[in-house]
Write a protein that holds these residues in place. Structure first.
Motif, PDB file in Angstrom:
ATOM      1  N   GLU A 240      14.593 -12.190 -20.688  1.00 38.12           N
ATOM      2  CA  GLU A 240      14.833 -13.099 -21.598  1.00 38.12           C
ATOM      3  C   GLU A 240      14.910 -12.716 -23.267  1.00 38.12           C
ATOM      4  OE1 GLU A 240      12.819 -16.865 -19.004  1.00 38.12           O
ATOM      5  OE2 GLU A 240      11.836 -15.989 -20.701  1.00 38.12           O
ATOM      6  N   ALA A 241      13.766 -11.739 -23.529  1.00 34.91           N
ATOM      7  CA  ALA A 241      13.656 -11.227 -24.557  1.00 34.91           C
ATOM      8  C   ALA A 241      14.837 -10.270 -24.975  1.00 34.91           C
ATOM      9  CB  ALA A 241      12.315 -10.456 -24.709  1.00 34.91           C
ATOM     10  N   MET A 242      15.095  -9.306 -23.913  1.00 29.10           N
ATOM     11  CA  MET A 242      16.318  -8.620 -24.463  1.00 29.10           C
ATOM     12  C   MET A 242      17.603  -9.234 -24.671  1.00 29.10           C
ATOM     13  SD  MET A 242      15.726  -5.320 -21.853  1.00 29.10           S
ATOM     14  CE  MET A 242      17.200  -4.784 -21.982  1.00 29.10           C
ATOM     15  N   CYS A 244      17.695 -12.015 -26.322  1.00 26.97           N
ATOM     16  CA  CYS A 244      17.674 -12.546 -27.444  1.00 26.97           C
ATOM     17  C   CYS A 244      17.480 -11.256 -28.546  1.00 26.97           C
ATOM     18  CB  CYS A 244      16.333 -13.481 -27.615  1.00 26.97           C
ATOM     19  SG  CYS A 244      16.523 -14.796 -26.615  1.00 26.97           S
ATOM     20  N   GLY A 245      17.614 -10.165 -28.375  1.00 24.44           N
ATOM     21  CA  GLY A 245      17.543  -8.794 -28.841  1.00 24.44           C
ATOM     22  C   GLY A 245      16.279  -8.455 -29.379  1.00 24.44           C
ATOM     23  N   CYS A 246      15.235  -8.386 -28.497  1.00 24.08           N
ATOM     24  CA  CYS A 246      14.015  -7.947 -28.861  1.00 24.08           C
ATOM     25  C   CYS A 246      13.739  -6.560 -28.458  1.00 24.08           C
ATOM     26  CB  CYS A 246      12.845  -8.593 -28.133  1.00 24.08           C
ATOM     27  SG  CYS A 246      12.697 -10.326 -28.698  1.00 24.08           S
ATOM     28  N   PRO A 247      13.318  -5.503 -29.202  1.00 26.83           N
ATOM     29  CA  PRO A 247      12.738  -4.412 -28.677  1.00 26.83           C
ATOM     30  C   PRO A 247      11.511  -4.684 -27.864  1.00 26.83           C
ATOM     31  CG  PRO A 247      12.878  -4.481 -31.349  1.00 26.83           C
ATOM     32  CD  PRO A 247      12.957  -5.725 -30.824  1.00 26.83           C
ATOM     33  N   ILE A 248      11.460  -3.870 -26.654  1.00 31.13           N
ATOM     34  CA  ILE A 248      10.494  -4.100 -25.552  1.00 31.13           C
ATOM     35  C   ILE A 248       9.428  -3.055 -25.676  1.00 31.13           C
ATOM     36  CG2 ILE A 248      10.277  -4.636 -23.317  1.00 31.13           C
ATOM     37  CD1 ILE A 248      11.772  -6.569 -24.549  1.00 31.13           C
ATOM     38  N   ILE A 249       8.041  -3.308 -25.375  1.00 30.66           N
ATOM     39  CA  ILE A 249       6.976  -2.459 -24.979  1.00 30.66           C
ATOM     40  C   ILE A 249       6.492  -3.164 -23.550  1.00 30.66           C
ATOM     41  CG2 ILE A 249       4.911  -1.329 -25.473  1.00 30.66           C
ATOM     42  CD1 ILE A 249       5.593  -1.767 -28.634  1.00 30.66           C
ATOM     43  N   THR A 250       6.375  -2.203 -22.727  1.00 27.62           N
ATOM     44  CA  THR A 250       5.780  -2.805 -21.472  1.00 27.62           C
ATOM     45  C   THR A 250       5.136  -1.604 -20.896  1.00 27.62           C
ATOM     46  OG1 THR A 250       6.194  -4.070 -19.459  1.00 27.62           O
ATOM     47  CG2 THR A 250       7.831  -2.661 -20.089  1.00 27.62           C
ATOM     48  N   THR A 251       4.523  -1.983 -19.622  1.00 23.27           N
ATOM     49  CA  THR A 251       3.977  -0.809 -18.832  1.00 23.27           C
ATOM     50  C   THR A 251       4.678  -0.337 -17.459  1.00 23.27           C
ATOM     51  OG1 THR A 251       2.758  -2.297 -17.292  1.00 23.27           O
ATOM     52  CG2 THR A 251       1.926  -1.889 -19.556  1.00 23.27           C
ATOM     53  N   TYR A 252       4.549   0.798 -16.811  1.00 20.44           N
ATOM     54  CA  TYR A 252       5.084   1.285 -15.623  1.00 20.44           C
ATOM     55  C   TYR A 252       4.682   0.406 -14.558  1.00 20.44           C
ATOM     56  CZ  TYR A 252       5.862   5.691 -18.160  1.00 20.44           C
ATOM     57  OH  TYR A 252       6.387   6.715 -18.896  1.00 20.44           O
ATOM     58  N   ASP A 253       3.665  -0.678 -14.859  1.00 14.76           N
ATOM     59  CA  ASP A 253       3.378  -1.594 -13.770  1.00 14.76           C
ATOM     60  C   ASP A 253       4.280  -2.979 -13.801  1.00 14.76           C
ATOM     61  OD1 ASP A 253       1.802  -0.072 -12.071  1.00 14.76           O
ATOM     62  OD2 ASP A 253      -0.016  -0.404 -13.277  1.00 14.76           O
ATOM     63  N   ALA A 254       5.100  -2.950 -14.576  1.00  9.21           N
ATOM     64  CA  ALA A 254       6.202  -4.024 -14.664  1.00  9.21           C
ATOM     65  C   ALA A 254       7.330  -3.398 -13.901  1.00  9.21           C
ATOM     66  CB  ALA A 254       6.514  -4.723 -15.987  1.00  9.21           C
ATOM     67  N   GLY A 255       7.963  -3.996 -12.869  1.00  9.59           N
ATOM     68  CA  GLY A 255       9.035  -3.398 -12.168  1.00  9.59           C
ATOM     69  C   GLY A 255      10.286  -3.257 -12.903  1.00  9.59           C
ATOM     70  N   ASN A 266      15.808   1.139 -26.544  1.00 11.76           N
ATOM     71  CA  ASN A 266      15.371  -0.282 -26.598  1.00 11.76           C
ATOM     72  C   ASN A 266      14.000  -0.740 -26.832  1.00 11.76           C
ATOM     73  OD1 ASN A 266      15.445  -0.147 -23.800  1.00 11.76           O
ATOM     74  ND2 ASN A 266      15.563  -2.308 -23.658  1.00 11.76           N
ATOM     75  N   GLY A 267      13.179   0.405 -26.503  1.00  6.04           N
ATOM     76  CA  GLY A 267      11.545   0.044 -26.587  1.00  6.04           C
ATOM     77  C   GLY A 267      11.026   1.257 -25.798  1.00  6.04           C
ATOM     78  N   SER A 299      18.987  -3.563 -26.628  1.00  5.82           N
ATOM     79  CA  SER A 299      18.676  -4.634 -25.813  1.00  5.82           C
ATOM     80  C   SER A 299      19.708  -5.350 -25.390  1.00  5.82           C
ATOM     81  CB  SER A 299      17.310  -5.406 -26.479  1.00  5.82           C
ATOM     82  OG  SER A 299      16.012  -4.765 -25.996  1.00  5.82           O
ATOM     83  N   ARG A 300      20.542  -6.050 -26.436  1.00  5.18           N
ATOM     84  CA  ARG A 300      21.417  -7.079 -26.102  1.00  5.18           C
ATOM     85  C   ARG A 300      22.578  -6.244 -25.137  1.00  5.18           C
ATOM     86  NH1 ARG A 300      20.777  -8.403 -31.744  1.00  5.18           N
ATOM     87  NH2 ARG A 300      19.603 -10.341 -32.008  1.00  5.18           N
ATOM     88  N   SER A 301      22.850  -5.089 -25.674  1.00  5.93           N
ATOM     89  CA  SER A 301      24.107  -4.496 -24.785  1.00  5.93           C
ATOM     90  C   SER A 301      23.599  -4.237 -23.477  1.00  5.93           C
ATOM     91  CB  SER A 301      24.433  -3.148 -25.603  1.00  5.93           C
ATOM     92  OG  SER A 301      25.133  -2.393 -24.935  1.00  5.93           O
ATOM     93  N   MET A 302      22.456  -3.837 -23.418  1.00  5.43           N
ATOM     94  CA  MET A 302      22.062  -3.274 -21.772  1.00  5.43           C
ATOM     95  C   MET A 302      21.998  -4.533 -21.113  1.00  5.43           C
ATOM     96  SD  MET A 302      19.017  -0.698 -23.051  1.00  5.43           S
ATOM     97  CE  MET A 302      18.463  -0.535 -21.348  1.00  5.43           C
ATOM     98  N   MET A 303      21.854  -5.796 -21.343  1.00  6.59           N
ATOM     99  CA  MET A 303      21.726  -6.883 -20.556  1.00  6.59           C
ATOM    100  C   MET A 303      23.067  -7.346 -19.955  1.00  6.59           C
ATOM    101  SD  MET A 303      18.808  -7.497 -19.873  1.00  6.59           S
ATOM    102  CE  MET A 303      19.068  -9.175 -18.938  1.00  6.59           C
TER     103      MET A 303
END
Length: 340
Positions: A240-242, A244-255, A266-267, A299-303
């Motif tokens: 959802e965030a991507m 909408c064009g958000c840069p993303i920070i997440t962890t390796y434990d998000a699939g 993109n993050g 982010s937008r492009s990758m989706m």
């Protein structure tokens, strides 16, 4: 209870089911073997960091009612899980993390097909367009008191395993450097009060928005989206965030991190529970306007590659594989009989 009768009565070329230990999956798998038809297993499991081989026995032991009297039942389900994993005709998975999970358990890569975990991209794009036309982002920022402040956004059901406590600690590090930002958390849940207390202890004026009907507005207003989860088999909020064009920070434990987030593009993907890495990546994105804009575009492009259409292609490829295999087996049997 009518499921086994329906499956045995009606004609099917292929059986597909997910979650190996569910009753419906067990019945479907057994009927497929009785009918001698292909069985495709849809699986979302991944190996979380610190748990290289996940244990369904350990999973079931978490529940007190099972601890008391159901160990034989637990064991039977575990054995059935192994049977389904080993004897399925092929496998459909939502992304690379689950594919790796199966490969570690000896499943051939030729039997694994990816049907990307997708959401309705077009519907969200349409919501974005409407929001921008109405000027909703500016209105939201004024309402939150963040007209000229960088906004860190997280959206989650507020549980300890979502890792937001580490995000708050990282934000405390940012505050010490006088970086102008605000942390906005959308969602509710049993861990909310703990997070409020932690925010106060760290001197962070976190905005707890609760559940909102205008979620797209929040994504569009955000300068960076963070899902610091300790355990998520995917994390659809990243999709959802991507969009909408958000840069993303997440962890390796998000699939989703294996497929949706490219470091520096993109993050960033950080180690679970690592406050230092969260702080460093947040600082990098918040303090570099040009990088932030490039990440939004990326982010937008990758989706575009993570749509319902692409997901359906994965299922179609799996079905084509098992049906073509059935035809080859049928021809071999016919040839053998004709040679007798």
């Amino acid at each position: 209870l009518s499921l086994p009768f329906k499956l045995l009565r009606d004609e099917y070329d292929v059986f597909i089911a997910g979650v190996p230990h569910y009753f419906g999956t067990m019945i479907t798998f057994l009927v497929s073997k009785i009918r001698r038809k292909p069985f495709i297993l849809f699986l979302e499991d991944i190996d979380f960091r610190g748990s290289e081989v996940s244990s369904y026995l350990g999973h079931f032991r978490k529940y007190p009612i099972l601890k008391v009297f159901n160990f034989p039942f637990i064991l039977a389900r575990f054995i059935f899980l192994q049977l389904v994993l080993r004897r399925s005709s092929c496998y459909v998975v939502p992304g690379t993390a689950t594919k790796e999970y199966l490969l570690r358990r000896g499943i051939s890569a030729s039997k694994i097909y990816i049907a990307w975990n997708a959401i309705d991209n077009n519907a969200i794009k349409h919501e974005c367009e409407k929001s921008l036309k109405k000027g909703n982002v500016r209105k939201l920022r004024i309402r939150l008191g963040l007209e000229n402040t960088k906004m860190i956004l997280s959206v989650a059901y507020l549980l300890e395993r979502k890792g937001l406590q580490y995000l708050i600690q990282a934000c405390a590090r940012l505050k010490k450097e006088d970086i102008d930002f605000a942390l906005v958390i959308v969602g509710d849940g049993p861990y909310k009060q703990n997070l409020k207390n932690l925010s106060v202890q760290n001197g962070i004026e976190t905005i707890f928005a609760g559940y909102v009907s205008d979620l797209v507005d929040y994504y569009l207003a955000a300068d960076v989206f963070v899902l610091p989860t300790l355990q998520d088999v995917w994390g659809f909020v990243i999709n959802e965030a991507m969009i909408c064009g958000c840069p993303i920070i997440t962890t390796y434990d998000a699939g989703a991190s294996r497929d949706l987030v490219k470091n520096g593009v993109n993050g960033y993907v950080v180690e679970t529970r690592n406050v230092e890495q969260l702080y460093e990546t947040l600082k990098t994105i918040l303090c570099d306007h040009g990088l932030r804009q490039e990440m939004k575009k990326a982010s937008r492009s990758m989706m575009r590659d993570f749509s319902y259409e692409k997901s359906l292609e994965g299922y179609q490829a799996a079905i084509d594989y098992v049906l073509s295999k059935e035809k080859r087996i049928g021809r071999r049997v016919k040839h053998s009989l004709s040679g007798m």
